[in-house]
Design a protein around this motif. Sequence first.
Motif, PDB file in Angstrom:
ATOM      1  N   PRO A 220     -23.984 -15.548 -29.030  1.00  0.00           N
ATOM      2  CA  PRO A 220     -24.581 -16.710 -28.550  1.00  0.00           C
ATOM      3  C   PRO A 220     -25.948 -16.797 -28.878  1.00  0.00           C
ATOM      4  O   PRO A 220     -26.751 -17.968 -29.229  1.00  0.00           O
ATOM      5  CB  PRO A 220     -24.275 -17.191 -27.316  1.00  0.00           C
ATOM      6  N   GLU A 221     -26.808 -15.611 -28.679  1.00  0.00           N
ATOM      7  CA  GLU A 221     -28.036 -15.689 -29.052  1.00  0.00           C
ATOM      8  C   GLU A 221     -28.425 -15.932 -30.512  1.00  0.00           C
ATOM      9  O   GLU A 221     -29.655 -16.258 -30.777  1.00  0.00           O
ATOM     10  CB  GLU A 221     -28.788 -14.415 -28.451  1.00  0.00           C
ATOM     11  N   GLY A 259     -21.216 -22.732 -24.894  1.00  0.00           N
ATOM     12  CA  GLY A 259     -21.216 -24.497 -24.591  1.00  0.00           C
ATOM     13  C   GLY A 259     -22.532 -24.848 -24.013  1.00  0.00           C
ATOM     14  O   GLY A 259     -22.849 -26.058 -24.424  1.00  0.00           O
ATOM     15  N   GLU A 260     -23.531 -23.961 -23.486  1.00  0.00           N
ATOM     16  CA  GLU A 260     -24.795 -24.665 -23.177  1.00  0.00           C
ATOM     17  C   GLU A 260     -25.421 -24.849 -24.599  1.00  0.00           C
ATOM     18  O   GLU A 260     -26.077 -26.069 -24.391  1.00  0.00           O
ATOM     19  CB  GLU A 260     -25.447 -23.687 -22.247  1.00  0.00           C
ATOM     20  N   ILE A 261     -25.492 -24.039 -25.248  1.00  0.00           N
ATOM     21  CA  ILE A 261     -26.163 -24.284 -26.861  1.00  0.00           C
ATOM     22  C   ILE A 261     -25.665 -25.510 -27.517  1.00  0.00           C
ATOM     23  O   ILE A 261     -26.481 -26.585 -27.988  1.00  0.00           O
ATOM     24  CB  ILE A 261     -25.922 -23.189 -27.834  1.00  0.00           C
ATOM     25  N   CYS A 262     -24.543 -25.765 -27.206  1.00  0.00           N
ATOM     26  CA  CYS A 262     -23.604 -26.898 -28.212  1.00  0.00           C
ATOM     27  C   CYS A 262     -23.999 -28.159 -27.127  1.00  0.00           C
ATOM     28  O   CYS A 262     -24.263 -29.146 -28.069  1.00  0.00           O
ATOM     29  CB  CYS A 262     -22.148 -26.527 -28.211  1.00  0.00           C
ATOM     30  N   ARG A 263     -24.063 -28.166 -26.066  1.00  0.00           N
ATOM     31  CA  ARG A 263     -24.259 -29.411 -25.330  1.00  0.00           C
ATOM     32  C   ARG A 263     -25.783 -29.766 -25.708  1.00  0.00           C
ATOM     33  O   ARG A 263     -26.097 -30.834 -26.132  1.00  0.00           O
ATOM     34  CB  ARG A 263     -24.387 -29.226 -23.785  1.00  0.00           C
ATOM     35  N   ARG A 288     -12.720 -15.334 -17.641  1.00  0.00           N
ATOM     36  CA  ARG A 288     -12.724 -14.835 -19.189  1.00  0.00           C
ATOM     37  C   ARG A 288     -13.106 -16.376 -19.894  1.00  0.00           C
ATOM     38  O   ARG A 288     -13.590 -16.308 -20.964  1.00  0.00           O
ATOM     39  CB  ARG A 288     -11.521 -14.337 -19.726  1.00  0.00           C
ATOM     40  N   LEU A 289     -12.767 -17.321 -19.305  1.00  0.00           N
ATOM     41  CA  LEU A 289     -13.324 -18.739 -19.751  1.00  0.00           C
ATOM     42  C   LEU A 289     -14.344 -19.338 -19.186  1.00  0.00           C
ATOM     43  O   LEU A 289     -14.385 -20.543 -19.197  1.00  0.00           O
ATOM     44  CB  LEU A 289     -11.949 -19.589 -19.721  1.00  0.00           C
ATOM     45  N   ASP A 290     -15.027 -18.743 -18.286  1.00  0.00           N
ATOM     46  CA  ASP A 290     -16.300 -19.094 -17.568  1.00  0.00           C
ATOM     47  C   ASP A 290     -16.890 -20.029 -18.556  1.00  0.00           C
ATOM     48  O   ASP A 290     -17.272 -19.636 -19.710  1.00  0.00           O
ATOM     49  CB  ASP A 290     -17.153 -18.051 -16.986  1.00  0.00           C
ATOM     50  N   GLY A 291     -17.138 -21.493 -18.137  1.00  0.00           N
ATOM     51  CA  GLY A 291     -17.989 -21.944 -18.967  1.00  0.00           C
ATOM     52  C   GLY A 291     -17.110 -23.227 -19.874  1.00  0.00           C
ATOM     53  O   GLY A 291     -17.528 -23.940 -20.541  1.00  0.00           O
ATOM     54  N   ILE A 292     -15.697 -22.949 -19.514  1.00  0.00           N
ATOM     55  CA  ILE A 292     -14.953 -24.015 -20.347  1.00  0.00           C
ATOM     56  C   ILE A 292     -15.057 -25.437 -20.190  1.00  0.00           C
ATOM     57  O   ILE A 292     -14.897 -26.289 -21.086  1.00  0.00           O
ATOM     58  CB  ILE A 292     -13.350 -23.632 -19.982  1.00  0.00           C
ATOM     59  N   GLU A 293     -15.669 -25.756 -18.915  1.00  0.00           N
ATOM     60  CA  GLU A 293     -15.924 -27.250 -18.621  1.00  0.00           C
ATOM     61  C   GLU A 293     -17.030 -27.710 -19.938  1.00  0.00           C
ATOM     62  O   GLU A 293     -17.117 -28.833 -19.823  1.00  0.00           O
ATOM     63  CB  GLU A 293     -16.168 -27.471 -17.308  1.00  0.00           C
ATOM     64  N   LEU A 294     -17.727 -27.048 -20.689  1.00  0.00           N
ATOM     65  CA  LEU A 294     -18.785 -27.439 -21.272  1.00  0.00           C
ATOM     66  C   LEU A 294     -18.270 -27.716 -22.732  1.00  0.00           C
ATOM     67  O   LEU A 294     -18.867 -28.163 -23.541  1.00  0.00           O
ATOM     68  CB  LEU A 294     -20.117 -26.428 -21.326  1.00  0.00           C
TER      69      LEU A 294
END
Length: 470
Positions: A220-221, A259-263, A288-294
């Motif tokens: 992600p970085e 997800g944070e970056i895409c948002r 393992r899917l932490d952040g899926i809501e993003l």
Amino acid sequence: MKNVQQAIELILPQLQRYLQESRDGELGAVALPPLRELAERLSVRQWIEQGGMDEEALRCFLQDFLPATTKLHAPGFLAHQTCASSTGGTVGALLDGCINNPMNIYEMGPATAAIEYVLINWLLEQCGWRPAPWPRDRKPDDHSGAGVLTHGGSLGNLTALLAARSHAVPDAWENGVPADLVVLATPQSHYSVARSCGLLGLGRRQIEPLAVDEHGVILPERLPAQLDALREQGKTIMAVVANACSTAAGLFDPLRPIGEICREKGVWLHVDGAHGASFLLHPQLRKRLDGIELADSLIWDAHKMMQTPPLCTAVLVRQARTLDQAFEQEASYLFHEKRQPGFDFMHRTVECTRAGQALKWFFTLAEKGPDALAEDLAYTVDLAHQAWVWFGQQDDFHCPVEPQANILCFEHRGSDPIAVRDALIEEGDFHLSTTIYQGKRWLRLVVMHRNTTLDTIRQLAERIRALGSP
Ligand SMILES: *Cc1c(COP(=O)(O)O)cnc(C)c1O
């Protein structure tokens, strides 16, 4: 045949015995007689041309047919990510076949459509997304999600990416796809992602490889700079595609930072959860899917880890509008203003007539409940991990990466994986696949159910050793 009751009553004992003997491993996992020989043994052509199969002939037919199936309930079935059907799901498939209610329009299957509507809403909630309101209460807004079932994850990826395309290029149905449109995916992405891009009018060069670590997992970085560079080159970014999990090795991309970056950058994030979205139902595995809501869209196969007969995939989106606008064409005889007591899913799918797939997933859940399904899943993940530990203790076996799911790549040192697999299929007790991972071919196993144990894995290793020694 006289009627459904007589036909089913006659074959039920055979089916029940088949399931029991499959589970016990008595039938082996796989047998691949030559197609022509099989077609002749089953008299396929005669039956097609002459008809007349009565109950007794059906029973005889199954005596040749069932042995020539691949036994997904067998302990040694480790080849592909296809589940052994639950009893509830089997009943759902039977009902679907019997009533044939293609419910893409409500008038063709209200009960099945109601089940799909509620099932989709329940799945949305598992992702942390808002369910859709009841159809007649109010219009969905940007705060509620939406979904639809499709025949498989490949069609699911196409549908979700179509929603992404309509989002990025709203006039694509009218004017086609601009040459500067790009999708970012990893080399680990399922082939249906690249194929979907091709179908959507993107050439291979319009698929940008995401930066990944040595295991093939997204870094992600590196993502922000990659997105910025593409925009500076004048590209329009259609979507980032993350794996949950990848097919070859079963690894999960880190969804929260991605997800944070895409948002932040306003980029569509599609999560291919064909295999791993089911992990959302388990309190620990869900991490393992932490952040899926993003994410903006997700696909979720029930015929992989949800014990649901084929085919049943959910396409889910965070914002209903994006899926509702994915297909723009109109068929006037179907999409007209009418009294609408229910809901038409029609405008959300490639398909026109569509089976009542929800029945299979619904009856699986109704029989077992989500907690028991999640425990069964956790068993398979745990066993794949135990197999990894055990292989690690053997001098002659080696695994390239610690598993995160129920998928394990491994090798028997000095053996050719394709030759090993072929020899095992010839024997019939163990069915494995092979895969390319990190530029090399490996043996690959997928634990699909509780009939497989660590003993099964040890016996498999013994067979592989025996095959390897001259
Ligand atoms: C299996 C799989 C698919 C394809 O799904 P089908 O239901 O087989 O069409 C797509 N993506 C991933 C990650 C998969 O594991």
